[in-house]
Design an enzyme around this catalytic site. Structure first.
Site, PDB file in Angstrom:
ATOM      1  N   SER A 111       0.822  -1.218   0.000  1.00  0.00           N
ATOM      2  CA  SER A 111       0.000   0.000   0.000  1.00  0.00           C
ATOM      3  C   SER A 111       0.856   1.269   0.000  1.00  0.00           C
ATOM      4  O   SER A 111       1.940   1.298   0.596  1.00  0.00           O
ATOM      5  CB  SER A 111      -0.888   0.000   1.246  1.00  0.00           C
ATOM      6  OG  SER A 111      -1.460   1.260   1.451  1.00  0.00           O
ATOM      7  N   TYR A 134      -2.282   5.278  -4.321  1.00  0.00           N
ATOM      8  CA  TYR A 134      -3.412   6.203  -4.170  1.00  0.00           C
ATOM      9  C   TYR A 134      -3.045   7.432  -4.978  1.00  0.00           C
ATOM     10  O   TYR A 134      -1.942   7.967  -4.827  1.00  0.00           O
ATOM     11  CB  TYR A 134      -3.613   6.583  -2.700  1.00  0.00           C
ATOM     12  CG  TYR A 134      -4.386   5.568  -1.897  1.00  0.00           C
ATOM     13  CD1 TYR A 134      -5.601   5.062  -2.356  1.00  0.00           C
ATOM     14  CD2 TYR A 134      -3.926   5.125  -0.662  1.00  0.00           C
ATOM     15  CE1 TYR A 134      -6.324   4.143  -1.606  1.00  0.00           C
ATOM     16  CE2 TYR A 134      -4.644   4.205   0.090  1.00  0.00           C
ATOM     17  CZ  TYR A 134      -5.838   3.725  -0.401  1.00  0.00           C
ATOM     18  OH  TYR A 134      -6.548   2.821   0.344  1.00  0.00           O
ATOM     19  N   LYS A 243      -7.720  -1.033  -9.667  1.00  0.00           N
ATOM     20  CA  LYS A 243      -8.378  -1.699  -8.536  1.00  0.00           C
ATOM     21  C   LYS A 243      -9.624  -0.933  -8.115  1.00  0.00           C
ATOM     22  O   LYS A 243      -9.536   0.262  -7.816  1.00  0.00           O
ATOM     23  CB  LYS A 243      -7.407  -1.777  -7.354  1.00  0.00           C
ATOM     24  CG  LYS A 243      -7.994  -2.395  -6.076  1.00  0.00           C
ATOM     25  CD  LYS A 243      -6.897  -2.646  -5.056  1.00  0.00           C
ATOM     26  CE  LYS A 243      -7.397  -3.337  -3.806  1.00  0.00           C
ATOM     27  NZ  LYS A 243      -7.945  -2.423  -2.819  1.00  0.00           N
ATOM     28  N   HIS A 267     -13.124  -2.290  -2.070  1.00  0.00           N
ATOM     29  CA  HIS A 267     -12.266  -1.843  -0.973  1.00  0.00           C
ATOM     30  C   HIS A 267     -12.592  -2.600   0.321  1.00  0.00           C
ATOM     31  O   HIS A 267     -12.535  -2.049   1.414  1.00  0.00           O
ATOM     32  CB  HIS A 267     -12.420  -0.328  -0.759  1.00  0.00           C
ATOM     33  CG  HIS A 267     -11.126   0.359  -0.429  1.00  0.00           C
ATOM     34  ND1 HIS A 267     -10.428   1.136  -1.314  1.00  0.00           N
ATOM     35  CD2 HIS A 267     -10.391   0.377   0.713  1.00  0.00           C
ATOM     36  CE1 HIS A 267      -9.341   1.604  -0.746  1.00  0.00           C
ATOM     37  NE2 HIS A 267      -9.278   1.150   0.481  1.00  0.00           N
TER      38      HIS A 267
HETATM   39  C1  LIG Z   1      -7.501  -2.553   7.241  1.00  0.00           C
HETATM   40  C2  LIG Z   1      -7.597  -2.415   5.753  1.00  0.00           C
HETATM   41  C3  LIG Z   1      -6.759  -1.504   5.115  1.00  0.00           C
HETATM   42  C4  LIG Z   1      -6.797  -1.383   3.719  1.00  0.00           C
HETATM   43  N1  LIG Z   1      -5.912  -0.531   3.116  1.00  0.00           N
HETATM   44  C5  LIG Z   1      -5.934  -0.435   1.765  1.00  0.00           C
HETATM   45  C6  LIG Z   1      -4.983   0.390   1.093  1.00  0.00           C
HETATM   46  O1  LIG Z   1      -4.123   1.024   1.711  1.00  0.00           O
HETATM   47  N2  LIG Z   1      -5.061   0.447  -0.269  1.00  0.00           N
HETATM   48  C7  LIG Z   1      -5.979  -0.244  -0.999  1.00  0.00           C
HETATM   49  O2  LIG Z   1      -6.006  -0.160  -2.233  1.00  0.00           O
HETATM   50  N3  LIG Z   1      -6.866  -1.055  -0.385  1.00  0.00           N
HETATM   51  C8  LIG Z   1      -6.860  -1.167   0.965  1.00  0.00           C
HETATM   52  N4  LIG Z   1      -7.739  -2.022   1.579  1.00  0.00           N
HETATM   53  C9  LIG Z   1      -8.610  -2.882   0.747  1.00  0.00           C
HETATM   54  C10 LIG Z   1      -7.910  -4.204   0.408  1.00  0.00           C
HETATM   55  O3  LIG Z   1      -6.881  -3.998  -0.538  1.00  0.00           O
HETATM   56  C11 LIG Z   1      -8.862  -5.227  -0.206  1.00  0.00           C
HETATM   57  O4  LIG Z   1      -9.562  -4.640  -1.277  1.00  0.00           O
HETATM   58  C12 LIG Z   1      -9.859  -5.786   0.820  1.00  0.00           C
HETATM   59  O5  LIG Z   1      -9.277  -5.934   2.081  1.00  0.00           O
HETATM   60  C13 LIG Z   1     -10.392  -7.136   0.337  1.00  0.00           C
HETATM   61  O6  LIG Z   1     -11.392  -7.624   1.169  1.00  0.00           O
HETATM   62  P1  LIG Z   1     -11.128  -8.684   2.375  1.00  0.00           P
HETATM   63  O7  LIG Z   1     -10.481  -7.882   3.462  1.00  0.00           O
HETATM   64  O8  LIG Z   1     -12.494  -9.144   2.703  1.00  0.00           O
HETATM   65  O9  LIG Z   1     -10.210  -9.759   1.849  1.00  0.00           O
HETATM   66  C14 LIG Z   1      -7.718  -2.156   2.968  1.00  0.00           C
HETATM   67  C15 LIG Z   1      -8.543  -3.068   3.622  1.00  0.00           C
HETATM   68  C16 LIG Z   1      -8.493  -3.217   4.996  1.00  0.00           C
HETATM   69  C17 LIG Z   1      -9.373  -4.231   5.672  1.00  0.00           C
END
Ligand SMILES: Cc1cc2nc3c(=O)[nH]c(=O)nc-3n(C[C@H](O)[C@H](O)[C@H](O)COP(=O)(O)O)c2cc1C
Length: 373
Positions: A111, A134, A243, A267
């Site tokens: 990230s 981002y 994404k 997300h």
């Molecule tokens: C705590 C947390 C932080 C996340 N941070 C980012 C991030 O910095 N950038 C991003 O593109 N997605 C972020 N996501 C989304 C994840 O990349 C991903 O799309 C998502 O966790 C998938 O679902 P799942 O947690 O049910 O596997 C985050 C998700 C969570 C739970």
């Protein structure tokens, strides 16, 4: 294997819920503590509404679960999703996830708001890395980040496009404030990034207005367009993966623009409330773009059967966010590695029991809606 080692992702979740301060758990894995916040629940339920229709006596033996992603060989069709601030679950954070990914033979997506710099993570990694961007209002910052990622050996750029507006900011801030006051933070864990601290990737960058966690949402480009994403090609030769695609229409635009891949994602439920499950969006997207670009999906994947359903419905591989973080919370690198092993072995078993010898020959009709759904 210790007697109480988690044997399923649900058990990793239960242990993380018990070991992390509850306000932290709600903040990062729940839906900011909001009871009416549905999208993450929809993602998980989407898999429960689908069931497998196994064939037998296919003489399969040990199924092959290797695949490739943007020319990278993967030992399993499960990539570690970009999740920011992993230090909130373990002090070794992304360094641990990167080592676990390498050991398991898969990719870690790092990230923009990782707890370590992208260079530190690259130095610790033993496998391939993708960098998740981002998109900032400050174009020079975007350029700097993709150039740094390319220089550090990252193999692809993921651009996240599903959070041009930040939902429930007030609730997020409230939970963060509570978290900072909380004296229940597990010893040794920084409960959250210090207020006003510059995020790791920006620590050595000169210039005014650099993003802190608090200022992140204001720093991002709210009027993001397809041309903006295209413009990254001026600064990098790395393949670009978009994404946050949730419709066939936008998937077709990704294909027309010549992006290397897309991730069907909402997300993990942190952006739009009330969005459909990503597994429900996947079939129309896979049908629309065929093999014109690589299609991935994330959101709600908690088992090997979930992975099989996603691949059967058109995903080349899946990404997991929460499953990785619960493994990290349990035992750092070992925990992430073990959580991946759980999913891997469940997937291989499910494939054997469905008469499916490899990921490319999954028969049509393996996945059907549950009759009572
Ligand atoms: C705590 C947390 C932080 C996340 N941070 C980012 C991030 O910095 N950038 C991003 O593109 N997605 C972020 N996501 C989304 C994840 O990349 C991903 O799309 C998502 O966790 C998938 O679902 P799942 O947690 O049910 O596997 C985050 C998700 C969570 C739970």
């Amino acid at each position: 294997l210790s007697a109480n080692a988690p044997l399923s992702i649900a058990e990793y979740e239960r242990d993380a819920r018990e070991s992390l301060p509850s306000v932290l758990f709600d903040l990062i894995f729940g839906q900011y503590g909001a009871s009416g916040w549905e999208t993450n629940t929809n993602n998980v339920d989407g898999y429960r509404r689908l069931v497998l229709r196994p064939r037998v006596l296919a003489g399969i033996g040990e199924p092959r679960i290797e695949t490739n992603a943007l020319d990278e060989k993967l030992q399993l069709p499960v990539i570690l999703a970009p999740v920011g601030l992993q230090e909130r679950c373990h002090p070794e954070a992304e360094l641990a996830s990167a080592r676990a990914a390498g050991r398991a033979g898969t990719i870690l997506a790092v990230s923009t708001v990782a707890s370590y710099t992208l260079e530190q993570i690259a130095a610790a990694a033993t496998g391939a890395l993708w960098f998740q961007l981002y998109f900032f209002r400050d174009r020079a910052l975007n350029r700097l980040l993709v150039e740094r990622a390319e220089r550090a050996g990252y193999r692809a750029i993921i651009v996240t496009v599903d959070n041009v507006a930040v939902n429930s900011r007030e609730r997020y801030q409230l939970l963060n404030a509570k978290l900072r006051q909380s004296e229940t933070a597990a010893p040794g864990l920084p409960a959250s990034a210090p207020v006003g601290a510059v995020l790791a990737n920006f620590a050595d960058v000169d210039g005014p207005g650099l993003p802190t966690l608090e200022a992140l949402s204001e720093s991002l480009e709210p009027r993001l367009t397809w041309d903006d994403i295209d413009s990254l090609r001026k600064w990098t030769r790395l393949p670009i993966v978009v994404k946050g695609i949730q419709t066939a229409e936008d998937a077709l635009l990704c294909a027309e623009r010549g992006f290397a891949g897309l991730i069907v994602s909402n997300h993990g439920g942190h952006a739009l409330n009330g969005a459909r499950a990503t597994i429900e969006a996947l079939p129309e997207i896979a049908a629309a773009v065929g093999r014109r670009l690589e299609v991935y999906v994330d959101g709600g994947i908690r088992s090997g059967s979930d992975v099989l359903k996603a691949v059967a419905l058109g995903a080349r591989a899946v990404l997991v966010g929460r499953a990785m973080m619960w493994g990290l919370a349990a035992a750092g690198e070992e925990g992430v590695f073990a959580a991946l092993r759980v999913i891997q072995s469940e997937l291989a078993t499910a494939m054997a029991l469905c008469g499916t010898g490899d990921l490319t020959t999954i028969p049509a009709g393996l996945v059907v809606p549950r009759a009572s759904a």
